[in-house]
Design a protein around this motif. Structure first.
Motif, PDB file in Angstrom:
ATOM      1  N   LYS A  24       0.815  -1.490   0.005  1.00 38.35           N
ATOM      2  CA  LYS A  24       0.001   0.018  -0.097  1.00 38.35           C
ATOM      3  C   LYS A  24       0.965   1.195  -0.072  1.00 38.35           C
ATOM      4  N   VAL A  25       0.343   2.309  -0.695  1.00 36.79           N
ATOM      5  CA  VAL A  25       1.179   3.495  -0.870  1.00 36.79           C
ATOM      6  C   VAL A  25       0.159   4.736  -0.547  1.00 36.79           C
ATOM      7  N   ASN A  26       0.919   5.759  -0.045  1.00 33.41           N
ATOM      8  CA  ASN A  26       0.129   7.128  -0.060  1.00 33.41           C
ATOM      9  C   ASN A  26       0.937   8.114  -1.045  1.00 33.41           C
ATOM     10  N   VAL A  27       0.547   8.786  -1.806  1.00 35.13           N
ATOM     11  CA  VAL A  27       1.230   9.761  -2.579  1.00 35.13           C
ATOM     12  C   VAL A  27       0.334  11.103  -2.487  1.00 35.13           C
ATOM     13  N   TYR A  28       1.302  12.025  -2.204  1.00 33.35           N
ATOM     14  CA  TYR A  28       0.809  13.434  -2.084  1.00 33.35           C
ATOM     15  C   TYR A  28       1.891  14.453  -2.800  1.00 33.35           C
ATOM     16  N   GLN A  29       1.230  15.400  -2.825  1.00 35.73           N
ATOM     17  CA  GLN A  29       2.165  16.721  -3.399  1.00 35.73           C
ATOM     18  C   GLN A  29       2.103  18.028  -2.502  1.00 35.73           C
ATOM     19  N   THR A  30       3.129  18.524  -2.506  1.00 39.90           N
ATOM     20  CA  THR A  30       3.386  19.830  -1.745  1.00 39.90           C
ATOM     21  C   THR A  30       3.500  21.092  -3.019  1.00 39.90           C
ATOM     22  N   ASP A  31       3.915  21.956  -2.408  1.00 39.01           N
ATOM     23  CA  ASP A  31       4.165  23.171  -3.307  1.00 39.01           C
ATOM     24  C   ASP A  31       5.500  22.874  -4.296  1.00 39.01           C
ATOM     25  N   ASN A  32       6.627  22.235  -3.625  1.00 33.42           N
ATOM     26  CA  ASN A  32       7.813  21.896  -4.216  1.00 33.42           C
ATOM     27  C   ASN A  32       8.230  20.502  -4.330  1.00 33.42           C
ATOM     28  N   GLN A  33       7.331  19.378  -3.903  1.00 33.36           N
ATOM     29  CA  GLN A  33       7.505  18.140  -4.235  1.00 33.36           C
ATOM     30  C   GLN A  33       6.558  16.987  -4.046  1.00 33.36           C
ATOM     31  N   TYR A  34       6.935  16.021  -4.554  1.00 34.67           N
ATOM     32  CA  TYR A  34       5.830  14.836  -4.513  1.00 34.67           C
ATOM     33  C   TYR A  34       6.625  13.889  -3.685  1.00 34.67           C
ATOM     34  N   THR A  35       5.583  13.309  -2.801  1.00 33.11           N
ATOM     35  CA  THR A  35       6.169  12.193  -1.951  1.00 33.11           C
ATOM     36  C   THR A  35       5.317  11.008  -2.016  1.00 33.11           C
ATOM     37  N   VAL A  36       5.993   9.875  -1.914  1.00 35.28           N
ATOM     38  CA  VAL A  36       5.494   8.558  -1.984  1.00 35.28           C
ATOM     39  C   VAL A  36       5.914   7.954  -0.698  1.00 35.28           C
ATOM     40  N   GLU A  37       4.855   7.404  -0.007  1.00 38.07           N
ATOM     41  CA  GLU A  37       4.972   6.495   1.068  1.00 38.07           C
ATOM     42  C   GLU A  37       4.606   5.213   1.015  1.00 38.07           C
ATOM     43  N   ALA A  38       5.605   4.243   1.015  1.00 39.53           N
ATOM     44  CA  ALA A  38       5.049   2.819   0.918  1.00 39.53           C
ATOM     45  C   ALA A  38       5.139   2.000   1.968  1.00 39.53           C
ATOM     46  N   GLU A  39       4.221   1.197   2.486  1.00 43.43           N
ATOM     47  CA  GLU A  39       4.129   0.353   3.766  1.00 43.43           C
ATOM     48  C   GLU A  39       4.855  -0.835   3.092  1.00 43.43           C
ATOM     49  N   LEU A  40       6.255  -1.250   3.682  1.00 44.68           N
ATOM     50  CA  LEU A  40       6.886  -2.406   3.720  1.00 44.68           C
ATOM     51  C   LEU A  40       7.203  -3.143   4.703  1.00 44.68           C
ATOM     52  N   PRO A  41       6.337  -3.517   5.649  1.00 44.86           N
ATOM     53  CA  PRO A  41       6.664  -4.021   6.754  1.00 44.86           C
ATOM     54  C   PRO A  41       7.410  -5.514   6.530  1.00 44.86           C
ATOM     55  N   GLY A  42       8.318  -5.638   7.248  1.00 46.64           N
ATOM     56  CA  GLY A  42       9.116  -6.978   7.073  1.00 46.64           C
ATOM     57  C   GLY A  42      10.232  -7.027   5.964  1.00 46.64           C
ATOM     58  N   GLN A 114      11.612  23.396 -11.410  1.00 48.93           N
ATOM     59  CA  GLN A 114      10.952  24.669 -11.959  1.00 48.93           C
ATOM     60  C   GLN A 114      11.024  24.746 -13.428  1.00 48.93           C
ATOM     61  N   THR A 115       9.879  24.954 -14.004  1.00 48.22           N
ATOM     62  CA  THR A 115       9.752  25.057 -15.551  1.00 48.22           C
ATOM     63  C   THR A 115       9.525  26.247 -15.996  1.00 48.22           C
ATOM     64  N   LYS A 116       8.700  27.074 -15.031  1.00 49.65           N
ATOM     65  CA  LYS A 116       8.303  28.449 -15.317  1.00 49.65           C
ATOM     66  C   LYS A 116       9.570  29.550 -14.942  1.00 49.65           C
ATOM     67  N   THR A 117       9.713  30.381 -15.770  1.00 49.86           N
ATOM     68  CA  THR A 117      10.710  31.548 -15.700  1.00 49.86           C
ATOM     69  C   THR A 117       9.753  32.997 -15.907  1.00 49.86           C
ATOM     70  N   GLN A 118      10.152  33.615 -14.677  1.00 47.00           N
ATOM     71  CA  GLN A 118       9.516  35.025 -14.744  1.00 47.00           C
ATOM     72  C   GLN A 118      10.356  35.764 -15.551  1.00 47.00           C
ATOM     73  N   ILE A 119       9.955  36.447 -16.367  1.00 45.22           N
ATOM     74  CA  ILE A 119      10.493  37.353 -17.553  1.00 45.22           C
ATOM     75  C   ILE A 119      10.031  38.702 -17.333  1.00 45.22           C
TER      76      ILE A 119
END
Length: 122
Positions: A24-42, A114-119
């Protein structure tokens, strides 16, 4: 604990005792990153493989448990097998991907590039 399995319908018993158990996993996004948390007991970190290629994160695990030949299993869900999960992420700073494992939880952080550039206008 199951005392006897003789009264269970065979298809129900087969689904309960299936060798296919995705982690099982949880996947979430914040402003600057994605996080994947996987349950791997044992699982030990030596048996976990993490790859990021062509916008796809792949987490693979191997269970190297040796079965006991001299016992009659009533339920056998832990077996020697391999499992993997795939996730698609775009715009990742691949040089800054990090992973850690603690108390059976694998955490993979994927910084967003960052793929956007302020001009400014002259």
């Amino acid at each position: 604990m199951i005392q006897s399995t003789s009264s269970l319908p065979q298809d129900l018993l087969d689904s309960l005792l299936s060798d296919h158990h995705d982690f099982k996993v949880n996947v979430y996004q914040t402003d600057n990153q994605y996080t994947v948390e996987a349950e791997l007991p044992g699982y030990q970190k030596e048996n976990v493989s993490i790859n990021y290629d062509d916008k796809t994160l792949t987490i693979s695990v191997k269970n190297l448990e040796t079965p006991y030949d001299d016992v009659a299993y009533l339920i056998k869900e832990r077996s020697k097998d391999e499992q993997s999960r795939h996730f698609i992420f775009k715009n990742i700073d691949t040089s800054a991907i990090k992973a850690s494992m603690s108390n059976g939880i694998l955490t993979v952080t994927l910084p967003i590039k960052q793929t956007k550039t302020q001009i400014s206008i002259d």
